[in-house]
Design a protein around this motif. Sequence first.
Motif, PDB file in Angstrom:
ATOM      1  N   ALA A 253      94.246  -8.494   2.000  1.00 50.02           N
ATOM      2  CA  ALA A 253      95.600  -8.886   1.602  1.00 50.02           C
ATOM      3  C   ALA A 253      95.607 -10.161   0.769  1.00 50.02           C
ATOM      4  N   ASP A 254      94.512 -10.890   0.751  1.00 49.48           N
ATOM      5  CA  ASP A 254      94.366 -12.096  -0.075  1.00 49.48           C
ATOM      6  C   ASP A 254      94.707 -11.756  -1.529  1.00 49.48           C
ATOM      7  N   ALA A 255      95.528 -12.587  -2.165  1.00 47.49           N
ATOM      8  CA  ALA A 255      96.013 -12.290  -3.517  1.00 47.49           C
ATOM      9  C   ALA A 255      94.944 -12.432  -4.594  1.00 47.49           C
ATOM     10  N   ARG A 256      93.846 -13.087  -4.269  1.00 49.54           N
ATOM     11  CA  ARG A 256      92.802 -13.274  -5.280  1.00 49.54           C
ATOM     12  C   ARG A 256      92.123 -11.947  -5.635  1.00 49.54           C
ATOM     13  N   PRO A 257      91.531 -11.849  -6.832  1.00 52.64           N
ATOM     14  CA  PRO A 257      90.839 -10.620  -7.223  1.00 52.64           C
ATOM     15  C   PRO A 257      89.755 -10.231  -6.225  1.00 52.64           C
ATOM     16  N   LEU A 258      89.571  -8.913  -6.070  1.00 47.92           N
ATOM     17  CA  LEU A 258      88.570  -8.373  -5.152  1.00 47.92           C
ATOM     18  C   LEU A 258      87.351  -7.896  -5.936  1.00 47.92           C
ATOM     19  N   GLN A 276      84.348 -13.934   1.878  1.00 42.29           N
ATOM     20  CA  GLN A 276      83.623 -12.680   1.791  1.00 42.29           C
ATOM     21  C   GLN A 276      83.657 -11.914   3.109  1.00 42.29           C
ATOM     22  N   LEU A 277      83.495 -10.612   2.987  1.00 38.33           N
ATOM     23  CA  LEU A 277      83.378  -9.711   4.121  1.00 38.33           C
ATOM     24  C   LEU A 277      82.144  -8.857   3.858  1.00 38.33           C
ATOM     25  N   VAL A 278      81.218  -8.872   4.793  1.00 41.06           N
ATOM     26  CA  VAL A 278      79.947  -8.182   4.616  1.00 41.06           C
ATOM     27  C   VAL A 278      80.036  -6.782   5.222  1.00 41.06           C
ATOM     28  N   ASP A 279      79.648  -5.788   4.443  1.00 45.57           N
ATOM     29  CA  ASP A 279      79.761  -4.384   4.849  1.00 45.57           C
ATOM     30  C   ASP A 279      78.396  -3.721   4.669  1.00 45.57           C
ATOM     31  N   TRP A 280      78.294  -2.458   5.111  1.00 47.02           N
ATOM     32  CA  TRP A 280      77.075  -1.672   4.925  1.00 47.02           C
ATOM     33  C   TRP A 280      75.839  -2.422   5.391  1.00 47.02           C
ATOM     34  N   ALA A 281      75.945  -3.134   6.492  1.00 47.54           N
ATOM     35  CA  ALA A 281      74.815  -3.883   7.049  1.00 47.54           C
ATOM     36  C   ALA A 281      74.306  -4.952   6.096  1.00 47.54           C
ATOM     37  N   GLY A 282      75.144  -5.371   5.174  1.00 45.16           N
ATOM     38  CA  GLY A 282      74.776  -6.471   4.282  1.00 45.16           C
ATOM     39  C   GLY A 282      74.512  -6.064   2.854  1.00 45.16           C
ATOM     40  N   ALA A 283      74.314  -4.773   2.589  1.00 47.06           N
ATOM     41  CA  ALA A 283      74.028  -4.330   1.224  1.00 47.06           C
ATOM     42  C   ALA A 283      75.277  -4.345   0.348  1.00 47.06           C
ATOM     43  N   GLN A 284      76.433  -4.312   0.954  1.00 49.65           N
ATOM     44  CA  GLN A 284      77.696  -4.366   0.211  1.00 49.65           C
ATOM     45  C   GLN A 284      78.493  -5.565   0.718  1.00 49.65           C
ATOM     46  N   ARG A 285      78.936  -6.393  -0.214  1.00 55.05           N
ATOM     47  CA  ARG A 285      79.713  -7.575   0.179  1.00 55.05           C
ATOM     48  C   ARG A 285      80.990  -7.644  -0.639  1.00 55.05           C
ATOM     49  N   TRP A 286      82.088  -7.666   0.076  1.00 57.43           N
ATOM     50  CA  TRP A 286      83.390  -7.789  -0.558  1.00 57.43           C
ATOM     51  C   TRP A 286      83.694  -9.263  -0.734  1.00 57.43           C
ATOM     52  N   LEU A 287      84.229  -9.602  -1.881  1.00 59.02           N
ATOM     53  CA  LEU A 287      84.473 -11.003  -2.215  1.00 59.02           C
ATOM     54  C   LEU A 287      85.867 -11.176  -2.785  1.00 59.02           C
ATOM     55  N   LYS A 288      86.626 -12.086  -2.208  1.00 59.00           N
ATOM     56  CA  LYS A 288      87.928 -12.490  -2.735  1.00 59.00           C
ATOM     57  C   LYS A 288      87.737 -13.859  -3.374  1.00 59.00           C
ATOM     58  N   CYS A 309      84.560  -5.175 -10.179  1.00 60.94           N
ATOM     59  CA  CYS A 309      85.866  -5.731  -9.828  1.00 60.94           C
ATOM     60  C   CYS A 309      86.807  -4.608  -9.397  1.00 60.94           C
ATOM     61  N   PHE A 310      87.430  -4.750  -8.232  1.00 60.00           N
ATOM     62  CA  PHE A 310      88.326  -3.747  -7.686  1.00 60.00           C
ATOM     63  C   PHE A 310      89.796  -4.136  -7.859  1.00 60.00           C
ATOM     64  N   THR A 311      90.072  -5.129  -8.691  1.00 60.96           N
ATOM     65  CA  THR A 311      91.455  -5.521  -8.957  1.00 60.96           C
ATOM     66  C   THR A 311      91.768  -5.240 -10.415  1.00 60.96           C
ATOM     67  N   ALA A 312      92.721  -4.347 -10.651  1.00 61.42           N
ATOM     68  CA  ALA A 312      93.056  -3.952 -12.019  1.00 61.42           C
ATOM     69  C   ALA A 312      93.531  -5.152 -12.831  1.00 61.42           C
ATOM     70  N   GLY A 313      93.003  -5.273 -14.037  1.00 64.95           N
ATOM     71  CA  GLY A 313      93.443  -6.317 -14.959  1.00 64.95           C
ATOM     72  C   GLY A 313      92.802  -7.668 -14.759  1.00 64.95           C
ATOM     73  N   ALA A 314      91.968  -7.823 -13.726  1.00 69.32           N
ATOM     74  CA  ALA A 314      91.363  -9.127 -13.454  1.00 69.32           C
ATOM     75  C   ALA A 314      90.265  -9.462 -14.459  1.00 69.32           C
ATOM     76  N   THR A 315      89.653  -8.447 -15.042  1.00 67.72           N
ATOM     77  CA  THR A 315      88.614  -8.646 -16.048  1.00 67.72           C
ATOM     78  C   THR A 315      88.628  -7.462 -17.002  1.00 67.72           C
ATOM     79  N   ALA A 316      88.220  -7.691 -18.234  1.00 66.75           N
ATOM     80  CA  ALA A 316      88.222  -6.622 -19.234  1.00 66.75           C
ATOM     81  C   ALA A 316      87.163  -5.572 -18.949  1.00 66.75           C
TER      82      ALA A 316
END
Length: 352
Positions: A253-258, A276-288, A309-316
């Motif tokens: 829910a954090d407003a920063r880009p994901l 950050q939130l660490v997923d997949w036993a560490g191989a995948q890391r979500w970052l706000k 980047c999983f936030t639309a418009g945050a980067t080209a």
Amino acid sequence: MTVSFDASEQLLEQVNQALASKTPLRIQGSGSKAFLGRAVEGQLLDVRAHRGIVSYDPTELVITARAGTPLAELEAALDAAGQMLPCEPPHFGEGATVGGMIAAGLSGPRRPWSGSVRDFVLGTRIITGQGKHLRFGGEVMKNVAGYDLSRLMAGSFGCLGVLTEVSLKVLPKPRQCTSLRLEIDLERALLKLAEWGQQPVPISAASHDGRFLNLRLEGGEGSVNAARERIGGDDLDAGYWSELREQRLAFFADARPLWRLSLPNNTPALNLPGEQLVDWAGAQRWLKTDADAVTVRGIAVEVGGHASCFTAGATANPFQPLSAPLLRYHRQLKAALDPQGIFNPGRMYSEV
């Protein structure tokens, strides 16, 4: 109530009209994953009318469905037979379709232990850039020589053709499942996960939320109970994993880009800007984070990974830019399968 309708002729006609007029097509199901990748300019090709489970034999562990079939409908049919999609694909919306699942190629928390979406694709039907409706692969696991076009569709974001039908390998649901959490810092959690990975511990999901290591154990009753007793910790609501998969946890829910960082196994804790939130036993890391793309990708590349980047418009350029050799392969593949470049042009990379 399930609905089944074969709209392949209409889809093929629209593709052939687009080829004749050289009109780009924006291929889409429900749009639940439209935020991923670059925006596409083109005429909408909506596959949702082409829907329905074509065949399902639980004894053979194979299901075939049309691309516009709601993912929830397919999963309900599997659940009724005590089976599941092992890759645990996210929906990101109530109308998510089977075709969108394949096109995005995203998997849930079980991925490292069971496999990705691509691993369970047996065969497909595809409308090609030559205006033909062709079948690839089959309904049994087998080795193939050369490109496995069916599996190339997984994660292609509709850039290689119009997926109309897919056959998938499915698996029985585990006999027992329990979730638990341990209060432990990230560095020690990653060491523990590496240790357990070398042992017969029936882990099927693992994440670290900054304070707790969250685990899911699945398998036979004896092995799950033994692992539960050995590891210890407190009970965790099993719903946590679907909330993580669908990105409904408070972290998202954090407003920063994901950003999603895909890293080599056993990558140690990284000094990342933001939360950050660490997923997949560490191989995948979500970052706000508010950090720019160069900074985020620089950190990922330094350890042998990449960042999307999983936030639309945050980067080209939402997806990691390709190296020159990889870009050449992508262009060659696109030219072979979509010579006029009408399918979702530029969705993944501006150069393709």
